[in-house]
Design a protein around this motif. Sequence first.
Motif, PDB file in Angstrom:
ATOM      1  N   CYS A   1      14.572  16.647 -16.050  1.00  0.00           N
ATOM      2  CA  CYS A   1      15.841  16.037 -15.634  1.00  0.00           C
ATOM      3  C   CYS A   1      16.033  16.185 -14.125  1.00  0.00           C
ATOM      4  CB  CYS A   1      17.011  16.670 -16.390  1.00  0.00           C
ATOM      5  SG  CYS A   1      17.064  16.277 -18.154  1.00  0.00           S
ATOM      6  N   PHE A   2      15.626  17.329 -13.585  1.00  0.00           N
ATOM      7  CA  PHE A   2      15.708  17.489 -12.125  1.00  0.00           C
ATOM      8  C   PHE A   2      14.789  16.495 -11.428  1.00  0.00           C
ATOM      9  CE2 PHE A   2      13.712  19.184  -8.294  1.00  0.00           C
ATOM     10  CZ  PHE A   2      14.819  19.324  -7.477  1.00  0.00           C
ATOM     11  N   THR A   3      13.577  16.338 -11.959  1.00  0.00           N
ATOM     12  CA  THR A   3      12.624  15.413 -11.349  1.00  0.00           C
ATOM     13  C   THR A   3      13.189  13.997 -11.315  1.00  0.00           C
ATOM     14  OG1 THR A   3      10.768  16.764 -12.127  1.00  0.00           O
ATOM     15  CG2 THR A   3      10.282  14.491 -11.491  1.00  0.00           C
ATOM     16  N   VAL A   4      13.745  13.542 -12.450  1.00  0.00           N
ATOM     17  CA  VAL A   4      14.303  12.191 -12.511  1.00  0.00           C
ATOM     18  C   VAL A   4      15.513  12.066 -11.582  1.00  0.00           C
ATOM     19  CG1 VAL A   4      15.426  10.512 -14.020  1.00  0.00           C
ATOM     20  CG2 VAL A   4      13.438  11.766 -14.823  1.00  0.00           C
ATOM     21  N   TRP A   5      16.341  13.090 -11.565  1.00  0.00           N
ATOM     22  CA  TRP A   5      17.511  13.084 -10.672  1.00  0.00           C
ATOM     23  C   TRP A   5      17.067  12.901  -9.227  1.00  0.00           C
ATOM     24  CZ3 TRP A   5      18.886  16.842  -6.943  1.00  0.00           C
ATOM     25  CH2 TRP A   5      20.198  16.760  -6.458  1.00  0.00           C
ATOM     26  N   ALA A   6      16.021  13.616  -8.816  1.00  0.00           N
ATOM     27  CA  ALA A   6      15.521  13.494  -7.450  1.00  0.00           C
ATOM     28  C   ALA A   6      14.877  12.128  -7.218  1.00  0.00           C
ATOM     29  CB  ALA A   6      14.518  14.613  -7.159  1.00  0.00           C
ATOM     30  N   VAL A   7      14.121  11.642  -8.206  1.00  0.00           N
ATOM     31  CA  VAL A   7      13.489  10.323  -8.079  1.00  0.00           C
ATOM     32  C   VAL A   7      14.541   9.242  -7.913  1.00  0.00           C
ATOM     33  CG1 VAL A   7      12.198   8.567  -9.360  1.00  0.00           C
ATOM     34  CG2 VAL A   7      11.354  10.909  -9.283  1.00  0.00           C
ATOM     35  N   ARG A   8      15.608   9.292  -8.695  1.00  0.00           N
ATOM     36  CA  ARG A   8      16.665   8.280  -8.598  1.00  0.00           C
ATOM     37  C   ARG A   8      17.346   8.327  -7.235  1.00  0.00           C
ATOM     38  NH1 ARG A   8      19.092   9.583 -14.586  1.00  0.00           N
ATOM     39  NH2 ARG A   8      17.669   8.255 -15.786  1.00  0.00           N
ATOM     40  N   ARG A   9      17.596   9.545  -6.745  1.00  0.00           N
ATOM     41  CA  ARG A   9      18.227   9.666  -5.427  1.00  0.00           C
ATOM     42  C   ARG A   9      17.333   9.069  -4.342  1.00  0.00           C
ATOM     43  NH1 ARG A   9      22.684  12.319  -4.323  1.00  0.00           N
ATOM     44  NH2 ARG A   9      22.008  12.265  -2.143  1.00  0.00           N
ATOM     45  N   GLU A  10      16.043   9.359  -4.409  1.00  0.00           N
ATOM     46  CA  GLU A  10      15.140   8.867  -3.377  1.00  0.00           C
ATOM     47  C   GLU A  10      14.947   7.354  -3.474  1.00  0.00           C
ATOM     48  OE1 GLU A  10      13.880  10.677  -0.723  1.00  0.00           O
ATOM     49  OE2 GLU A  10      15.477  11.937  -1.552  1.00  0.00           O
ATOM     50  N   LEU A  11      14.895   6.821  -4.686  1.00  0.00           N
ATOM     51  CA  LEU A  11      14.785   5.372  -4.831  1.00  0.00           C
ATOM     52  C   LEU A  11      16.040   4.675  -4.315  1.00  0.00           C
ATOM     53  CD1 LEU A  11      13.084   5.085  -8.338  1.00  0.00           C
ATOM     54  CD2 LEU A  11      12.052   4.610  -6.108  1.00  0.00           C
ATOM     55  N   ALA A  12      17.205   5.280  -4.578  1.00  0.00           N
ATOM     56  CA  ALA A  12      18.447   4.702  -4.046  1.00  0.00           C
ATOM     57  C   ALA A  12      18.455   4.747  -2.517  1.00  0.00           C
ATOM     58  CB  ALA A  12      19.651   5.462  -4.611  1.00  0.00           C
ATOM     59  N   ARG A  13      17.919   5.833  -1.950  1.00  0.00           N
ATOM     60  CA  ARG A  13      17.838   5.935  -0.485  1.00  0.00           C
ATOM     61  C   ARG A  13      16.919   4.854   0.080  1.00  0.00           C
ATOM     62  NH1 ARG A  13      14.281   7.999   2.929  1.00  0.00           N
ATOM     63  NH2 ARG A  13      13.004   8.885   1.239  1.00  0.00           N
ATOM     64  N   LEU A  14      15.795   4.630  -0.583  1.00  0.00           N
ATOM     65  CA  LEU A  14      14.862   3.601  -0.117  1.00  0.00           C
ATOM     66  C   LEU A  14      15.458   2.201  -0.275  1.00  0.00           C
ATOM     67  CD1 LEU A  14      11.531   5.048  -1.548  1.00  0.00           C
ATOM     68  CD2 LEU A  14      12.255   4.980   0.850  1.00  0.00           C
ATOM     69  N   ASP A  15      16.212   1.991  -1.363  1.00  0.00           N
ATOM     70  CA  ASP A  15      16.868   0.692  -1.540  1.00  0.00           C
ATOM     71  C   ASP A  15      17.858   0.422  -0.418  1.00  0.00           C
ATOM     72  OD1 ASP A  15      15.457   0.073  -3.789  1.00  0.00           O
ATOM     73  OD2 ASP A  15      17.017   0.691  -5.204  1.00  0.00           O
ATOM     74  N   ALA A  16      18.548   1.480   0.029  1.00  0.00           N
ATOM     75  CA  ALA A  16      19.505   1.308   1.131  1.00  0.00           C
ATOM     76  C   ALA A  16      18.784   1.052   2.453  1.00  0.00           C
ATOM     77  CB  ALA A  16      20.392   2.551   1.240  1.00  0.00           C
ATOM     78  N   ALA A  17      17.653   1.724   2.642  1.00  0.00           N
ATOM     79  CA  ALA A  17      16.906   1.561   3.892  1.00  0.00           C
ATOM     80  C   ALA A  17      16.166   0.230   3.942  1.00  0.00           C
ATOM     81  CB  ALA A  17      15.925   2.721   4.060  1.00  0.00           C
ATOM     82  N   TYR A  18      15.749  -0.262   2.779  1.00  0.00           N
ATOM     83  CA  TYR A  18      15.008  -1.529   2.707  1.00  0.00           C
ATOM     84  C   TYR A  18      15.737  -2.457   1.733  1.00  0.00           C
ATOM     85  CZ  TYR A  18      11.410   1.456   4.742  1.00  0.00           C
ATOM     86  OH  TYR A  18      10.718   2.322   5.539  1.00  0.00           O
ATOM     87  N   SER A  19      16.938  -2.840   2.096  1.00  0.00           N
ATOM     88  CA  SER A  19      17.770  -3.634   1.196  1.00  0.00           C
ATOM     89  C   SER A  19      17.193  -5.036   1.013  1.00  0.00           C
ATOM     90  CB  SER A  19      19.199  -3.725   1.736  1.00  0.00           C
ATOM     91  OG  SER A  19      19.199  -4.285   3.033  1.00  0.00           O
TER      92      SER A  19
END
Length: 577
Positions: free
Chosen positions: A488-506
Amino acid sequence: MVQLDASSKLAHPGGSIVSSDSGEKLAALVFRKRQLGIHLTADQERAVQARVAGIETRLAPPSRCSGGSSASNCRGDASALSSLVNDVCSSTLSSADSSCVAHLGRGVNTMDAVSSALGDDGPRATEASPVEPVARLRLGSAQPHLVDGAAADAGPRLALRGASLRRLEPELRSFLLGEALPSANIPPSTGWAEAPVVLDPPTPLTTAELIPRAMIERLHTFRRRVAKCLATARDGRWQVARSQRPAPLYAAGVDCVLPAGRGWAWRFDKADERWYLLMPSSWPSQPPESDLDIGSIVDYAEKFGFPDAEIVSFMARGYPGPELDLCAILGPPHVGALKEPAAFDKCAKRDRDRGWVHHGFALPPIWPMRADPMNIVMRNGKARMTIDKTMQLVDGVALYNDSVDLEAIPEIECVKVFELARAIAVLNTSGAPIKIWGFDLDSYFRRTGKQRFHCWMSGFVHSDGYGYDPRIQFGQREAPVLCGRQSCFTVWAVRRELARLDAAYSSLEEPVLAWLKQRREAAVAAGADAGDAYCWAVLCYALMYVDDIGAASINDLLFDHRGDRVMLARGGVDGAA
């Protein structure tokens, strides 16, 4: 024949099994096909007939027609049901509607009537025929027999009559567009757990000061007999090897340790050949043996507020063991290991080559020590070493797994393939291409360390002597739950990082931007809060089952924050992508 509008259909996954979901779903299918003049398939007709028969049976309470009940009561119930069906039929079916479905016979007309009487809470009750809500079976749900996810229905439950792919109907785009992505890998909220503390450790001891001489002789004999039976197994004589196995060795705490060392577990140091107290692992001063980047994990969890602080503390200082009486109990190898000696040696060598175990000691390197029987299980032709922590070696001695209190460990809900499939269907409503991806983490359990203070519970005996395992073992009862929380921690971190990348590369594609706007509006309409953001206006979705991650992303063109297209160079000078 009138064809269904392609724009209202989505390819599987995302379809509903109409014969096993709630009545209104089946009624909606019948209504839609009736409006378009499309005949039901044979499977769907059977589903309709079975549904009608099931509702009629459940609406007629048998208890009122037995024992002291009169026949008039039964006739009254049947009359009430007939009246309910006729009333609904007359109010919902026009003559044109009736002609459209005449070829389906009484079953579909009855189904239309009864399904029209089914609302979100089940059949509508009338004064003549009070009706209890009908339970609805929802495939893929962790609690399939709950009504709308609320309290369980005490009434009868629908029987699953099959899940043939021929019964799948494409879900409507309009419905998926307003549906949240499945909520999966939700961590519990816990506090940081502190490591055990030893304030005044005793001074080091020699072997003669710690272990009685008679016990030393027993340990040497046990080691030699285990080596002999394993050697016989390598010769292909596993039946003979089985008969050569020594009986389990057991000694209570007062019998296996001299007075100077009683009440503690001790670790042998080869450097000066002395025994030191087995001290607890802690973070950051004394971390456990682990492949995890503990510092990065702890910093990330604290910085962004991961709710399950306890599992982070376990990763940082080692997974704890259960409460067990300090004693010595050593078990010989399982028969499975004797039948597959080459696989047993290969698995043991892999652990040693990776530096995951301590091995090759003439005496146990931790004392007292528990060494549960080791086994080899074959799965799809691949060998896996397991440790049997449920085998009763000595009567009256508590087992490791029996001492694990799962009720005291916060629960998590395991993810389902259905949830990933449904998420793909929701993302597909964007109209953009979807990239499905994932990965499998190698030797997931073995990457995480144990609490050093409890490593005396994880010993073993091999051909070259004694050893112990400071990492999570296959066979520990608590391991799937704790490693699941780690996932669950791994997925939580993956989701946060994917959301960060989506914001950086919208995305700059108009259909995707319009879809994100619709998803945000749907989230507001559904009353979603900030914690549910990953379920709505996102360009990707990920979930994880222990060590397997499955995910899907909207595969649109990639642009940086300036709006410049990002190009990936493949096969460069240095071979990097």
